[in-house]
Every structure is written in C-alpha cells, then in structure tokens.
Enzyme design. Structure first.
Site, mmCIF file in Angstrom:
data_model
loop_
_atom_site.group_PDB
_atom_site.id
_atom_site.type_symbol
_atom_site.label_atom_id
_atom_site.label_comp_id
_atom_site.label_asym_id
_atom_site.label_seq_id
_atom_site.Cartn_x
_atom_site.Cartn_y
_atom_site.Cartn_z
ATOM 1 C CE LYS A 171 42.728 34.830 49.283
ATOM 2 N NZ LYS A 171 43.219 35.891 48.367
ATOM 3 C CB THR A 204 38.704 32.620 38.973
ATOM 4 O OG1 THR A 204 39.682 31.867 38.239
ATOM 5 C CG2 THR A 204 37.425 31.824 39.106
ATOM 6 N N GLY A 206 41.768 37.759 39.334
ATOM 7 C CA GLY A 206 41.608 38.877 40.270
ATOM 8 C C GLY A 206 40.623 38.631 41.394
ATOM 9 C CB THR A 207 38.931 35.600 42.794
ATOM 10 O OG1 THR A 207 40.149 34.841 42.704
ATOM 11 C CG2 THR A 207 37.985 35.180 41.697
ATOM 12 N N GLY A 208 41.130 37.257 44.287
ATOM 13 C CA GLY A 208 41.733 37.594 45.580
ATOM 14 C C GLY A 208 41.826 39.100 45.779
ATOM 15 C CB CYS A 209 42.810 41.869 43.469
ATOM 16 S SG CYS A 209 44.354 41.153 42.889
#
Ligand SMILES: Nc1ncnc2c1ncn2[C@@H]1O[C@H](COP(=O)(O)OP(=O)(O)OP(=O)(O)O)[C@@H](O)[C@H]1O
Ligand SMILES: Cc1ncc(CO)c(N)n1
Length: 270
Positions: A171, A204, A206-209
């Site tokens: 990412k 942003t 929690g974008t990865g979750c």
C-alpha cells in the site's frame, strides 16, 4: 456468504473490528469476529489496550468454525506472539483464503503489535497468508529493509513472498506524490499498480483495516483475488473522498460511500 475478522476493537468505530464489520455489511457479507484486544480509542489516539487471553481468542475461533461456513477471513491487530500462534494454528487447519493486514502501529503512534511478535508473524502467520497487505513502514519491518524506490517495493514484496505469503499488496498511502499508488504482486508472477488521486485529508483512520476487510469480503463472495483487490481499492477511495466529519483528530473513513458514489481506479499491468 460469511466472512471473519480476527482483530482488535476500536471503541471509536473507525478501525479494527468495527471498520471490518461495517465493510463486510456494505459489501453484502455476513460478518463474524474474534476479538484479540480491546482498545480505548478515538480519532485522537489510543488511551489504553487490554489484550484478550490467547485461550479466549482460541475459544472464539473454535465457536465460529464449529458452526459457520466461513468463506474468507482476515487478521488485523494481533498484539502478542501467543495470539498470533493461536490464529496461525487455527487458520492452518481451515482451507479458506486469509488476508493478513500486518497492523503494527496506530496513526497516533500507539503500538498494536509487540516488538517480539514481529518474528512470530514472519514465522507462522505469513506462511498461511493468501495475501498480505502491508503499508510501507510495515513492509520495511517485515522485510528488514528501507523502502524508498519502486525497486525497493518490489524487493520487499519478494522477501515477504519468500517468507510464505502467496500474494502481496504494497500500500502506498505512506508514500508522497499526487497519487496514492498500491502495487500488487501475484503468485503467478504478474504485477500491477492501482492508482487513485491522493486526497488531502486527515480522515484516514482505519484505511488499512477497511481496505483489507473489503478484499476479504470480495473473497468471501467468491471473487477472484485480483478482482477483489481492485474493488477494495474502489471501496477505500470512495470512503476517503467522501469523509463523514466525525471526531477531532484523524477521522474515520465513510463506509457508506462505496454504495452511493462512483469511484475510478486506474489499473496498470506492469
Ligand atoms: N490520502 C489518501 N488518499 C487516497 N488514498 C489513500 C490515502 N491514504 C491512504 N490511501 C489508500 O488507502 C489504502 C490503505 O493504505 P494505508 O497505507 O493508509 O494503510 P494503513 O497505513 O495500513 O492504514 P491504517 O491507518 O489503518 O493503519 C491504500 O489503498 C492507500 O493507497
Ligand atoms: C483496533 C485497531 N486496529 C487497527 C488499527 C490501525 O488503524 C487501529 N487504530 N485500531
């Protein structure tokens, strides 16, 4: 279709278990969960963490797999070596796709994975990962190298694949540039990038979750991995472009946006 998230609870609702379940719901998947830790958290930071006993994580997983036809699972915050061991041992026996989001540090700097758990993650969890979705700092820790150029990204991905993860999504949220570019390395040797405009926003959290939960939902619905990854990028971009304006710090993304607004992702085969 039923998906499972094995992750920490974010009391603020923007990351962790809460983000995962909202994402599953929006993508038409029934969500189940095994909670690894409670966090007292909001958009400003993590106040406190209470980890679950590893045996209780095992009990949750046992209860779920005994009863539900789970078709894909993901991991988020796993916190300790002992919890990772339990999760890896369980997932080794389940022949379903597993998305590993190697969560290490929250945006405010709180540690969500103990230092000594990194080695455990490399040794027992990556070998059972269908796909691993590190951000750049996580990839640096797991691959043991600094990442600055596109060739570093490729080299780090090769190292994670050598540890056993079958497919990798690197990412690019933490890189600079006008676009947010993620690079995907698939088991069959193919590589492609997914590009969207980088949004200048603080929302942003929690974008990865959310991104990894969207991949999991796609897999639970029977999508091909590539298709699930591209759709997840659409989901997270829509969620970032249309913020909710909640909280006083790094606000949550908008899980409702994907089903309400169109969103373009540029896919480039390398
Ligand atoms: N400002 C932004 N604009 C557009 N896309 C972004 C932005 N920030 C992150 N993304 C995208 O969001 C997804 C998640 O990436 P990111 O690198 O932020 O994950 P992360 O650091 O693991 O998130 P988390 O905060 O949950 O730990 C990726 O697809 C990334 O490209
Ligand atoms: C519980 C939890 N999981 C993951 C993250 C990373 O966004 C967070 N902040 N909190």
């Amino acid at each position: 279709m039923i998906a499972l998230t094995i992750a920490g609870s974010d009391s603020g609702g923007g990351a962790g278990i809460q983000a995962d379940l909202k994402t599953f719901q929006e993508l038409g998947v029934f969500g189940t969960s095994a909670i690894t830790a409670l966090t007292a958290q909001n958009t400003l930071g993590v106040h406190d963490i209470m980890a679950a006993e590893p045996a209780f994580v095992a009990a949750q997983l046992h209860a779920l797999f005994e009863d539900f036809e789970i078709t894909a699972a993901k991991t988020g915050m796993l916190f300790s070596p002992a919890i990772i061991d339990v999760v890896a041992a369980t997932m080794q026996q389940q022949h379903i796709p597993l998305v590993v989001d190697p969560v290490m540090i929250a945006k405010g700097g709180a540690t969500l994975l103990a230092q000594q758990a990194v080695q455990t993650m490399k040794e027992v969890l990556l070998p059972v990962a269908t796909v691993c979705t590190p951000n750049i700092p996580e990839a640096e820790v797991l691959a043991g190298m600094t990442i600055t150029t596109a060739s570093d990204v490729a080299q780090a991905a090769q190292r994670l694949m050598a540890l056993g993860a079958k497919n990798i999504v690197m990412k690019g949220g933490h890189l600079s540039g006008v676009d947010a570019v993620d690079t995907v390395f698939l088991e069959d040797g193919s590589v492609f990038t997914m590009t969207t405009p980088r949004i200048d926003t603080k929302a942003t959290h929690g974008t990865g979750c959310t991104f990894s939960a969207a991949i999991t939902a796609g897999l639970a619905n029977g999508q091909e991995l590539k298709e699930a990854i591209i759709e997840a990028k659409r989901f997270i971009q829509a969620a970032i472009v249309h913020p909710l304006g909640i909280g006083h710090g790094h606000g949550p993304t908008n899980h409702f946006a994907y089903n309400r607004y169109d969103c373009e992702v540029f896919v480039d085969e390398a």
